[in-house]
Structures are given as structure tokens and as C-alpha cells.
Design a protein around this motif. Structure first.
Motif, PDB file in Angstrom:
ATOM      1  N   ASP A  36       0.816  -1.218   0.000  1.00  0.00           N
ATOM      2  CA  ASP A  36       0.000   0.000   0.000  1.00  0.00           C
ATOM      3  C   ASP A  36       0.850   1.268   0.000  1.00  0.00           C
ATOM      4  O   ASP A  36       0.362   2.333  -0.353  1.00  0.00           O
ATOM      5  CB  ASP A  36      -0.938   0.035   1.204  1.00  0.00           C
ATOM      6  N   GLY A  37       2.075   1.195   0.448  1.00  0.00           N
ATOM      7  CA  GLY A  37       2.959   2.349   0.458  1.00  0.00           C
ATOM      8  C   GLY A  37       2.951   3.136   1.753  1.00  0.00           C
ATOM      9  O   GLY A  37       3.674   4.111   1.887  1.00  0.00           O
ATOM     10  N   GLY A  38       2.131   2.745   2.705  1.00  0.00           N
ATOM     11  CA  GLY A  38       2.103   3.463   3.963  1.00  0.00           C
ATOM     12  C   GLY A  38       0.998   2.969   4.860  1.00  0.00           C
ATOM     13  O   GLY A  38       0.356   1.949   4.604  1.00  0.00           O
ATOM     14  N   GLU A  50     -14.435  12.345  19.265  1.00  0.00           N
ATOM     15  CA  GLU A  50     -15.029  11.996  17.974  1.00  0.00           C
ATOM     16  C   GLU A  50     -13.950  11.948  16.898  1.00  0.00           C
ATOM     17  O   GLU A  50     -12.875  12.525  17.034  1.00  0.00           O
ATOM     18  CB  GLU A  50     -16.087  13.027  17.582  1.00  0.00           C
ATOM     19  N   TYR A  51     -14.270  11.254  15.816  1.00  0.00           N
ATOM     20  CA  TYR A  51     -13.353  11.148  14.681  1.00  0.00           C
ATOM     21  C   TYR A  51     -13.058  12.534  14.129  1.00  0.00           C
ATOM     22  O   TYR A  51     -13.962  13.323  13.880  1.00  0.00           O
ATOM     23  CB  TYR A  51     -13.972  10.271  13.602  1.00  0.00           C
ATOM     24  N   ALA A  52     -11.768  12.832  13.911  1.00  0.00           N
ATOM     25  CA  ALA A  52     -11.385  14.150  13.424  1.00  0.00           C
ATOM     26  C   ALA A  52     -10.593  14.090  12.124  1.00  0.00           C
ATOM     27  O   ALA A  52     -10.404  15.107  11.477  1.00  0.00           O
ATOM     28  CB  ALA A  52     -10.568  14.890  14.474  1.00  0.00           C
ATOM     29  N   GLY A  53     -10.121  12.922  11.724  1.00  0.00           N
ATOM     30  CA  GLY A  53      -9.370  12.842  10.472  1.00  0.00           C
ATOM     31  C   GLY A  53      -8.472  11.626  10.436  1.00  0.00           C
ATOM     32  O   GLY A  53      -8.501  10.766  11.313  1.00  0.00           O
ATOM     33  N   THR A  54      -7.660  11.574   9.396  1.00  0.00           N
ATOM     34  CA  THR A  54      -6.744  10.459   9.187  1.00  0.00           C
ATOM     35  C   THR A  54      -5.375  11.002   8.825  1.00  0.00           C
ATOM     36  O   THR A  54      -5.259  11.893   7.981  1.00  0.00           O
ATOM     37  CB  THR A  54      -7.259   9.549   8.056  1.00  0.00           C
ATOM     38  N   ASP A  55      -4.349  10.480   9.465  1.00  0.00           N
ATOM     39  CA  ASP A  55      -2.965  10.799   9.123  1.00  0.00           C
ATOM     40  C   ASP A  55      -2.407   9.698   8.241  1.00  0.00           C
ATOM     41  O   ASP A  55      -2.801   8.539   8.347  1.00  0.00           O
ATOM     42  CB  ASP A  55      -2.097  10.904  10.377  1.00  0.00           C
ATOM     43  N   TRP A  56      -1.465  10.043   7.383  1.00  0.00           N
ATOM     44  CA  TRP A  56      -0.819   9.090   6.483  1.00  0.00           C
ATOM     45  C   TRP A  56       0.662   9.060   6.805  1.00  0.00           C
ATOM     46  O   TRP A  56       1.329  10.097   6.809  1.00  0.00           O
ATOM     47  CB  TRP A  56      -1.033   9.496   5.032  1.00  0.00           C
ATOM     48  N   GLU A  57       1.181   7.881   7.082  1.00  0.00           N
ATOM     49  CA  GLU A  57       2.604   7.695   7.357  1.00  0.00           C
ATOM     50  C   GLU A  57       3.183   6.806   6.263  1.00  0.00           C
ATOM     51  O   GLU A  57       2.813   5.641   6.156  1.00  0.00           O
ATOM     52  CB  GLU A  57       2.787   7.030   8.720  1.00  0.00           C
TER      53      GLU A  57
END
Length: 101
Positions: A36-38, A50-57
């Protein structure tokens, strides 16, 4: 440790100008990211939880910044550019009210 050769693909880019570039892709045999690359990490708001977002590593098997420009592409002349891209000229306000028979 074996050295991984870059898996390249051709991609069109618009910044800083139109061009064809070779880009690196994630290793499909990577055991960490499974190609997937990360990794995505969901996070919540501190106050409410509450859900606030998604980080990508990004994974170490892939370098997003690795690019090699191949060929600059010309801009289309102004008279060839369309002004009404999202409007269907055969339908009222872009949509047809007739059934598709």
C-alpha cells in the motif's frame, strides 16, 4: 539485506508545469505495508473523542518524492480550452429528463 530496485511508472503532472515524469511506486512484496505504500492512522478530537481525520505515514519501501522528469508537455491553446466543462449541451441544465430507451 538486498537492495530494492525502484518500481517505476509514467505519470502526468501539472505542477510546476505539464510534464510526463517517472515516479517510484511501493514495493508489492513489502511485508510492512503489504504494497500500500504506507499506513493510515485515524485520530479523534481531544475534547470530544469523535473522529477528526486520518494521518498518512509513508512506508520505508517507497519514496513519494522520487521523480524524474521525462518530457515537458505543451499547454493547450486558449481557443481549444472548453469553458463549460460540466454542462451537457443536449440536456436542460446539464441533465436529461428523458428515460434512456
Amino acid at each position: 539485506m538486498t537492495r530494492r530496485l525502484p518500481r517505476l511508472r509514467i505519470q502526468a503532472t501539472r505542477w510546476p508545469r505539464y510534464a510526463l515524469v517517472l515516479t517510484d511506486t511501493p514495493a508489492p512484496e513489502c511485508t510492512e505495508c503489504e504494497g500500500d505504500g504506507g499506513f493510515e492512522h485515524d485520530y479523534g478530537d481531544y475534547d470530544t473523542g469523535e473522529y477528526a481525520g486520518t494521518d498518512w505515514e509513508p512506508c520505508t519501501c517507497w519514496n513519494e518524492q522520487r521523480r524524474w522528469p521525462l518530457l515537458p508537455l505543451p499547454h493547450r491553446p486558449r481557443w481549444l480550452r472548453r469553458r463549460n466543462r460540466g454542462i451537457d449541451p443536449w440536456g436542460p441544465s446539464g441533465y436529461s429528463n428523458e428515460p434512456p430507451f
